[in-house]
Design an enzyme around this catalytic site. Structure first.
Site, PDB file in Angstrom:
ATOM      1  N   SER A  55       0.866  -1.190   0.000  1.00 24.99           N
ATOM      2  CA  SER A  55       0.000   0.000   0.000  1.00 24.99           C
ATOM      3  C   SER A  55       0.891   1.223   0.000  1.00 24.99           C
ATOM      4  CB  SER A  55      -0.884   0.045   1.254  1.00 24.99           C
ATOM      5  OG  SER A  55      -1.969  -0.830   1.135  1.00 24.99           O
ATOM      6  N   GLU A  62      -0.719  18.710  -6.630  1.00 24.26           N
ATOM      7  CA  GLU A  62      -2.041  18.729  -7.254  1.00 24.26           C
ATOM      8  C   GLU A  62      -3.008  17.739  -6.614  1.00 24.26           C
ATOM      9  OE1 GLU A  62       0.864  18.097  -8.715  1.00 24.26           O
ATOM     10  OE2 GLU A  62       1.323  19.896  -9.887  1.00 24.26           O
ATOM     11  N   SER A  63      -2.647  17.045  -5.552  1.00 24.38           N
ATOM     12  CA  SER A  63      -3.472  16.157  -4.718  1.00 24.38           C
ATOM     13  C   SER A  63      -2.753  14.842  -4.391  1.00 24.38           C
ATOM     14  CB  SER A  63      -4.892  15.954  -5.231  1.00 24.38           C
ATOM     15  OG  SER A  63      -5.622  17.177  -5.093  1.00 24.38           O
ATOM     16  N   HIS A  68      -3.184   0.114  -3.690  1.00 23.88           N
ATOM     17  CA  HIS A  68      -3.203  -1.072  -2.826  1.00 23.88           C
ATOM     18  C   HIS A  68      -3.128  -2.265  -3.769  1.00 23.88           C
ATOM     19  CE1 HIS A  68      -4.328   1.650   0.343  1.00 23.88           C
ATOM     20  NE2 HIS A  68      -5.220   2.147  -0.474  1.00 23.88           N
ATOM     21  N   CYS A  83      -5.816  18.267  -9.150  1.00 21.58           N
ATOM     22  CA  CYS A  83      -6.454  19.584  -9.229  1.00 21.58           C
ATOM     23  C   CYS A  83      -5.724  20.402 -10.292  1.00 21.58           C
ATOM     24  CB  CYS A  83      -6.333  20.306  -7.901  1.00 21.58           C
ATOM     25  SG  CYS A  83      -7.194  19.435  -6.607  1.00 21.58           S
TER      26      CYS A  83
END
Lengths: 126, 126
Positions: A55, A62-63, A68, A83
């Site tokens: 994970s 930008e985010s 996983h 974004c």
């Protein structure tokens, strides 16, 4: 109001076991996917599970990108949230699909941050 | 096949500016939300943007929680991905909504990892 971001949830099937189970390979491919999509990498953290699976998340300006893996099923659950106009989340998804040697990608995009007018009006009046 | 996970995308509106803009507060609330939902926290990483906003992720044994905040809009984009029966992603979302002093939550759940039979059959034959 224009959405603040785009969030792609991707189901990547038929991936190579030896890639999905290798934390260093998954980490490198994820960071490279962010860069490939034109994102600016801020932080990242990955974790290896026993007996198998990885994970991890790459925080970008930008985010984020998150993954996983279930190597025994050849499956990776990926999400890419971006974004702004500069970064296309689909570029990252396509890069990951290729690098995981995957047979199939199913993905959908959700728009994030379509704020109801009442909240934007209140925010302007802060 | 039963899905491997549940992924809730939550739009949290009308949150308090001073909470959403404070990296330490956001970090603590996110980690506590994971614990509140019964998850096991593995790693977390948060980043503060200038002039405002926080992004961060908590990697849990059961998958992850991620957040991006727009304090000036009172808005937080949250996603909570959980695997297994033990952790309910909605518990984390409700906890976050309360702790952010939010006025409104809009959220939807997507099932993750519903593997096409061809891939599960191939995986069994590995």
């Amino acid at each position: 109001m224009k959405p603040l971001g785009r969030h792609v949830l991707a189901e990547i099937y038929g991936c190579k076991f030896d890639i999905l189970n290798d934390i260093k390979k998954v980490e490198k491919i994820m960071v490279d996917a962010a860069l490939e999509a034109g994102a600016e990498v801020r932080e990242y953290v990955f974790h290896k599970f026993s007996p198998q699976g990885v994970s991890g998340v790459v925080v970008i300006s930008e985010s984020h990108l998150a993954i996983h893996t279930w190597p025994e099923l050849g499956y990776a659950a990926v999400d890419v949230f971006t974004c702004g106009e500069k970064v296309n989340p689909w570029d990252a998804c396509n890069y990951l699909t290729e690098k995981f040697g995957a047979e199939h990608l199913t993905a959908k995009e959700t728009k994030r941050g379509i704020l109801p007018e009442i909240f934007t009006r209140e925010a302007v009046n802060l």
